[in-house]
Design a protein around this motif. Structure first.
Motif, PDB file in Angstrom:
ATOM      1  N   ALA B  46       0.813  -1.097   0.040  1.00  0.00           N
ATOM      2  CA  ALA B  46       0.087  -0.454   0.223  1.00  0.00           C
ATOM      3  C   ALA B  46       1.042   1.262   0.712  1.00  0.00           C
ATOM      4  N   GLY B  47       2.002   1.752   0.821  1.00  0.00           N
ATOM      5  CA  GLY B  47       2.673   2.332   1.034  1.00  0.00           C
ATOM      6  C   GLY B  47       3.429   2.758  -0.484  1.00  0.00           C
ATOM      7  N   ILE B  48       4.062   1.767  -0.966  1.00  0.00           N
ATOM      8  CA  ILE B  48       4.695   1.916  -2.753  1.00  0.00           C
ATOM      9  C   ILE B  48       3.737   2.328  -3.430  1.00  0.00           C
ATOM     10  N   LEU B  49       2.231   1.575  -3.270  1.00  0.00           N
ATOM     11  CA  LEU B  49       1.615   2.480  -4.373  1.00  0.00           C
ATOM     12  C   LEU B  49       0.633   3.960  -4.145  1.00  0.00           C
ATOM     13  N   PHE B  50       1.103   4.421  -3.024  1.00  0.00           N
ATOM     14  CA  PHE B  50       0.396   6.187  -2.158  1.00  0.00           C
ATOM     15  C   PHE B  50       1.744   6.329  -2.738  1.00  0.00           C
ATOM     16  N   ALA B  51       2.664   5.791  -2.478  1.00  0.00           N
ATOM     17  CA  ALA B  51       4.025   6.615  -2.967  1.00  0.00           C
ATOM     18  C   ALA B  51       3.913   7.003  -4.655  1.00  0.00           C
ATOM     19  N   LEU B  52       3.423   5.490  -5.366  1.00  0.00           N
ATOM     20  CA  LEU B  52       3.621   5.889  -6.969  1.00  0.00           C
ATOM     21  C   LEU B  52       2.851   6.851  -7.297  1.00  0.00           C
ATOM     22  N   TRP B  53       1.287   6.893  -6.419  1.00  0.00           N
ATOM     23  CA  TRP B  53       0.067   7.573  -6.767  1.00  0.00           C
ATOM     24  C   TRP B  53       0.148   9.045  -6.851  1.00  0.00           C
ATOM     25  N   ALA B  73       9.447   4.252   0.169  1.00  0.00           N
ATOM     26  CA  ALA B  73       7.762   3.533   0.002  1.00  0.00           C
ATOM     27  C   ALA B  73       8.658   1.918   0.421  1.00  0.00           C
ATOM     28  N   ILE B  74       9.320   1.663  -0.840  1.00  0.00           N
ATOM     29  CA  ILE B  74      10.717   0.163  -1.667  1.00  0.00           C
ATOM     30  C   ILE B  74      11.177  -0.329  -0.097  1.00  0.00           C
ATOM     31  N   GLY B 109       2.985   3.569  10.577  1.00  0.00           N
ATOM     32  CA  GLY B 109       2.354   4.618  10.585  1.00  0.00           C
ATOM     33  C   GLY B 109       2.701   5.915  10.069  1.00  0.00           C
ATOM     34  N   ALA B 110       3.766   6.317  10.915  1.00  0.00           N
ATOM     35  CA  ALA B 110       5.014   7.475  10.329  1.00  0.00           C
ATOM     36  C   ALA B 110       5.256   7.747   8.806  1.00  0.00           C
ATOM     37  N   LEU B 111       5.691   6.743   8.685  1.00  0.00           N
ATOM     38  CA  LEU B 111       6.077   6.213   7.109  1.00  0.00           C
ATOM     39  C   LEU B 111       4.782   6.931   6.192  1.00  0.00           C
ATOM     40  N   LEU B 112       3.655   6.335   6.857  1.00  0.00           N
ATOM     41  CA  LEU B 112       2.408   6.052   5.521  1.00  0.00           C
ATOM     42  C   LEU B 112       2.325   7.991   5.793  1.00  0.00           C
ATOM     43  N   ILE B 113       2.143   8.429   6.661  1.00  0.00           N
ATOM     44  CA  ILE B 113       1.638  10.053   7.423  1.00  0.00           C
ATOM     45  C   ILE B 113       2.297  10.301   6.189  1.00  0.00           C
TER      46      ILE B 113
END
Lengths: 207, 477
Positions: B46-53, B73-74, B109-113
């Protein structure tokens, strides 16, 4: 001679290794996060904006009120947060400024390169005049190098504020630049005249 | 003698409850570790997809390159998720695994934020993660998670306050305000964990008590089975012994009776009056003994389950008439009068003639024995009770009667009203016991009503068709 628990030493050693691994892991990912935070909080090049409305600009200053000039790189994802904050400022401001949103259009890119989602969002801002800045002429006139740079000139054409309106790179949320501009547009004064700007460089070193 | 393992003492319930609780707790830890292992992989993707998006490229004028967020993210996301995911798979259930997962969850959580540009919505990841961590039902995992959140805010508050609080200079204690909201949730989760653990302990205790009760119950049932088998075996042995002894006694006794009769005849033929009296005594005693042995034999056969019925159709009135003449000498002996009332519609019954006769003979014999100068009445009628058709025999006398206590014991073998009765009236005390068992054998019943000094009334109820109410194994088809 065998010990009573032949594998106890192995388990103890295993636990020590695991503990060491977890400490290393925590230190590693902690450092990684630190690096990301540092990157996000590293400001772009500050503008060397003229203290008075520059001559030769195609933009007309507002003789009856403040003028906001927002310069943006149309492909910069970090600028999305800056646009959000600009919308917030315009919504909360008591005095509505004349607002210019200029999107860079370098010479060596195809037509429409600048027509991104950011452009479309900027066009929805109330009263904002969204313009194309061919080859960054206007950006250079205003001494701006980083996307998201916001300039505030009063009705006399005097530069009152120059800076970014996000707290860090691409990071939405309340921040010093935003608060300063809202204060200027509401009370006519602010405790801050400059903030760091976080965004993509408008020009590559070769440009 | 079979031996049985003794049931565990009550202390073992507590020990077993502890064992069950520990097992259940471990299962929850393992299961939750595995869930988090899957979640880690999901969050990484999900993190990778967020970053790519959200931020695929960073631009420098007209030049672009992959955004730092994508690489973060990767690689950083992978580093955060990989260790707890591996621990969740290979060291599921270990305390170090869930504490690592708790820390990793907050770091993620910190990274996703960050990857989502600090969106307020992504902050719910922190609160959701705390709630998910409570699935462990171990409040301790909330501690490292909360420390990570607090440390994240404290450090960033010191170095980059604007990125956290939106101001360039923030109070050095501002991180406490943010942490307090996390602790606010922790309090509820702590209470929830404690209650869940209390419920688990309660369930474990109940399960242990149930297991203990089931074990005790099965042991008791086994003990009862053994006791019953032993009792049945002893009864069979006793009955076998009595049956064989009765047979061994009857053979010489019949000879004694027979020879005493022959000697009586000889004495009469030779007109020898002298030995006649003694021979009569021998004959009488022999007959008494024979009756006693026959009674014992019948009783032992019934108890050994060897008594079978010989069913046949017979006319009740004919049997009653015959019986009246049979017992007439006995009735007259004590100057009693026998009155028989047999209803016209009593009809035939399908039963064991011999046992029916014996029942009535025993009752009439007893009545004659315990009544002097009185009346003995036999009433016979057909009666329908609850859809069943029965013949009811009522033997009433005006004899000595019985107390209530005596009535309660009267159908037990070798029991007479009291010891003096035996001395005064004779008898073995088997007659009524045999009556009761025969009645039961034929699907009927016997009851008594009596008043001391005024007489007794015995009521026998026998089904008209014995075959319809008793087990087929008891009679010959």
């Amino acid at each position: 001679m065998f010990s009573r628990k032949p594998f106890s030493g192995l388990f103890r050693r295993g636990r020590v290794w695991l503990g060491a691994l977890l400490v290393l892991w925590f230190a590693g990912v902690g450092s990684g996060l630190w690096a990301v935070w540092a990157y996000d909080n590293r400001p772009g090049a500050a503008a060397a904006a003229p203290s008075h409305w520059p001559t030769g600009t195609a933009l007309a200053s507002n003789p009856s009120g403040p003028t906001l000039v927002f310069l943006a790189h149309p492909q910069c994802t970090c600028t999305s947060a800056s646009l959000d904050e600009l919308a917030e400022i315009l919504a909360r401001a008591r005095t509505k400024p004349r607002t210019y949103v200029l999107f860079l259009k370098p010479a060596n890119v195809a037509n429409g390169w600048e027509q991104t989602d950011l452009w479309r969002r900027a066009a929805l801002l109330p009263g904002a005049r969204v313009l194309r800045d061919d080859e960054g002429v206007e950006a250079r006139k205003f001494g701006v190098e980083t996307s998201g740079q916001t300039l505030f000139y009063d009705k006399h054409g005097t530069l009152i504020f120059s800076g970014g309106i996000t707290g860090s790179r691409g990071h939405a949320g309340e921040n010093a630049g935003e608060l300063a501009l809202i204060s200027l547009l509401t009370d006519g004064r602010a405790d801050r005249r400059a903030t760091n700007v976080f965004g993509c460089p408008l020009f590559a070193e070769t440009d | 003698m079979a031996s049985l393992e003794l049931p565990p003492p009550p202390d073992s319930i507590a020990l077993r409850a502890d064992e069950l609780f520990a097992k259940h707790k471990h299962e929850i830890y393992v299961h939750t570790d595995r869930l988090f292992a899957s979640l880690m992989v999901l969050q990484w993707v999900a993190g990778i997809l967020f970053a790519l998006w959200i931020s695929p490229l960073a631009w420098f004028g007209t030049v672009s390159r992959t955004h730092v967020h994508v690489w973060a993210a990767i690689f950083l996301g992978g580093a955060i998720c990989s260790v707890p995911a591996l621990l969740g798979v290979f060291r599921a259930g270990e305390p170090s695994t869930r504490y690592t997962i708790a820390v990793a969850q907050m770091l993620m959580g910190a990274l996703l934020i960050h990857l989502t540009g600090g969106r307020i919505e992504t902050h719910f990841h922190v609160f959701g993660s705390l709630a998910f961590l409570a699935v462990y039902r171990d409040w301790r995992v909330l501690v490292p998670a909360t420390i990570v959140v607090a440390a994240d805010h404290a450090l960033r508050g010191v170095f980059w306050p604007q990125s956290v609080y939106g101001v360039l200079v923030a109070s050095q204690w501002r991180w406490l305000e943010h942490s307090a909201w996390v602790i606010f949730e922790d309090v509820f989760l702590f209470v929830s964990c404690r209650r869940s653990v209390a419920d688990m302990k309660d369930t474990a205790l109940r399960t242990a008590a149930l297991e203990h009760a089931e074990r005790e119950s099965s042991l008791t049932a086994a003990q009862l089975r053994i006791t019953q088998q032993q009792a049945e075996s002893a009864t069979r042995a006793k009955s076998d012994f009595l049956a064989s002894m009765s047979h061994e006694l009857r053979t010489p006794l019949n000879a004694i009776i027979l020879y005493s009769e022959l000697l009586q005849e000889e004495a009469r033929d030779h007109q020898q009056a002298g030995p006649m009296k003694d021979l009569e005594r021998i004959h009488s005693a022999g007959n008494h003994l024979l009756g006693l042995i026959n009674g014992i034999l019948d009783l032992s056969k019934i108890e050994a389950g060897k008594m079978t019925l010989a069913l046949e159709q017979f006319d009740v009135r004919a049997v009653v008439t015959d019986l009246a003449s049979t017992v007439a000498p006995l009735v007259q002996k004590n100057a009693n009068t026998l009155v028989v009332h047999c209803s016209e519609d009593v009809g035939p019954i399908h039963s064991d003639l011999l046992r029916t006769r014996q029942i009535l003979l025993n009752l009439l014999g007893n009545a004659a024995k315990f009544t002097r100068q009185g009346t003995i009445t036999l009433d016979v009628a057909r009666r329908v009770e609850g859809g069943a058709v029965n013949v009811v025999f009522v033997v009433t006398d005006t004899g000595v009667g019985m107390t209530e206590d005596q009535q309660r014991k009267i159908f037990e073998p070798f029991t007479q009203a009291d010891v003096r009765t035996t001395r005064k009236y004779g008898g073995s005390g088997l007659g009524l016991a045999i009556v009761a068992r025969f009645c039961s054998l034929m699907g009927g019943r016997v009851s008594v009503e009596s008043q001391l000094g005024r007489g007794s009334q015995f009521t026998v109820v026998l089904p008209v068709d014995v075959a319809a109410v008793v087990d087929a194994a008891l009679y010959a088809a």
